[in-house]
Design an enzyme around this catalytic site. Structure first.
Site, PDB file in Angstrom:
ATOM      1  N   ASP A   1     -14.479   1.573  10.935  1.00  0.00           N
ATOM      2  CA  ASP A   1     -15.007   1.330   9.589  1.00  0.00           C
ATOM      3  C   ASP A   1     -15.243  -0.173   9.373  1.00  0.00           C
ATOM      4  O   ASP A   1     -14.554  -0.812   8.581  1.00  0.00           O
ATOM      5  CB  ASP A   1     -14.052   1.887   8.541  1.00  0.00           C
ATOM      6  CG  ASP A   1     -14.708   2.059   7.175  1.00  0.00           C
ATOM      7  OD1 ASP A   1     -15.954   2.029   7.109  1.00  0.00           O
ATOM      8  OD2 ASP A   1     -13.985   2.221   6.181  1.00  0.00           O
TER       9      ASP A   1
ATOM     10  N   LYS B   1       0.871  -1.181   0.000  1.00  0.00           N
ATOM     11  CA  LYS B   1       0.000   0.000   0.000  1.00  0.00           C
ATOM     12  C   LYS B   1       0.904   1.227   0.000  1.00  0.00           C
ATOM     13  O   LYS B   1       1.798   1.337   0.841  1.00  0.00           O
ATOM     14  CB  LYS B   1      -0.907   0.020   1.227  1.00  0.00           C
ATOM     15  CG  LYS B   1      -1.862  -1.144   1.319  1.00  0.00           C
ATOM     16  CD  LYS B   1      -2.723  -1.088   2.576  1.00  0.00           C
ATOM     17  CE  LYS B   1      -3.720   0.044   2.533  1.00  0.00           C
ATOM     18  NZ  LYS B   1      -4.647   0.017   3.696  1.00  0.00           N
TER      19      LYS B   1
END
Length: 334
Positions: free
Chosen positions: A140, A44
């Site tokens: 989340d 990432k």
């Protein structure tokens, strides 16, 4: 959509990127491998010029700090192999994971059997409990942030992407953060808790509530507020919050849900702001249903055996599912 080849690059001279998997505002996820061991990983990366434009630290640096707070759980979380600056990017190198549960739900025609819901619920509750045990909230919770593992870990559900996570315990005093009624909204709209919609301070109850919405979607196929009409995004947010907090959800649960989800709904609705959820009790709801039905908890999920589903899956027998490592940046309206 298949993975796209990219101009290869290396991180730390060890990890070589080979395919572009996905991206968002300011960053991307690439498939890679360790050139010394051959192990597959996911990279990432976030462009550091965004830091200079906004005066905010890199989001991935924050996520790396969260992974360090999580330490090294035995299973169910990707291992953070390396984090730092590399060629103008801030980079995380993590275990590569398989398909996320949102994609697998679609493959199964947006309908999981109750047996699969029960097995998933127990593992997902395990992951959330562990995060809470480290003084953190997931914030989340959504299908796309849970993924199955690779190879021998293909039966294990992993929780990942902690860019929105936050502390609920003061690291100095060890006390629960106080209730505040004016916070920025975080999370993904269909699964966000009522408190998140109302900009309240979040607590462990909110992660448990968000997981309920995920399980409800897994079982029912869609949530009552998905697809509703509203003249603007703000109006849709308000209407969604009203449905979650009011009679619309209560009636839906009463008429469409199995007893386990009804009990789960009643339980989290009564939790206090600082109260620790009884994770074992919630897991037991689903374990008892498995025992009652005589279902073996063998981690053979619907996507592994299409015969378990009335309508089968969208995957032809010869189709091989591409593994994904999904990153979602910011509030996701879908």
């Amino acid at each position: 959509m298949g993975e796209d080849y990219i101009w290869t690059y290396t991180v730390c001279g060890i990890y070589q990127a080979t395919h572009f998997i996905g991206g968002g505002s300011g960053g991307e996820v690439a498939r890679a491998f360790n050139m010394l061991t051959g192990d597959e990983v996911a990279i990432k990366s976030e462009l550091l010029h965004i830091e200079h434009e906004t005066n905010h630290p890199p989001a991935l640096a924050y996520e790396a700090a969260v992974y360090k707070l999580l330490r090294k759980p035995s299973l169910g979380f990707p291992c953070l192999h390396w984090a730092g600056k590399n060629n103008g990017n801030y980079v995380l190198v993590l275990d590569r994971l398989g398909p996320n549960l949102g994609a697998l739900h679609k493959f199964c025609r947006r309908k999981f059997s109750m047996r699969t819901v029960c097995m998933l619920a127990q593992q997902m509750l395990d992951r959330i409990e562990y995060v809470h045990s480290r003084g953190l909230l997931v914030v989340d919770v959504k299908p796309h942030n849970f993924a199955i593992g690779m190879g021998d870990n293909a039966h294990i559900v992993h929780l990942f992407d902690f860019g929105h996570s936050k502390l609920y315990l003061d690291p100095v005093t060890g006390k629960h953060v106080p209730y505040v009624a004016d916070r920025s909204a975080t999370g993904t709209v269909p699964y966000a808790s009522v408190a998140a919609h109302r900009h309240y301070e979040l607590c462990r109850r909110d992660d448990i509530e968000a997981l309920f919405y995920v399980l409800l979607e897994f079982y029912c196929g869609e949530l009552p507020w998905q697809g509703i009409y509203a003249p603007s995004f703000e109006a849709k947010l308000e209407r969604t919050c009203e449905m979650k907090a009011g009679r619309a959800l209560r009636d839906f649960v009463a008429t469409e849900c199995p007893p386990e989800l009804k009990t789960y709904y009643s339980y989290y609705s009564d939790l206090e702001f600082t109260e620790k959820p009884d994770y074992a009790y919630l897991r037991r709801l689903f374990a008892d249903r498995m025992k009652l039905e005589g279902w073996e908890s063998d981690a053979r999920f619907d996507w592994m055996d299409p015969s378990l589903l009335e309508k089968g899956t969208l995957i032809p027998e010869e189709y091989v599912v591409d593994s994904r490592f999904v990153e979602d940046v910011g509030v996701d309206p879908d």
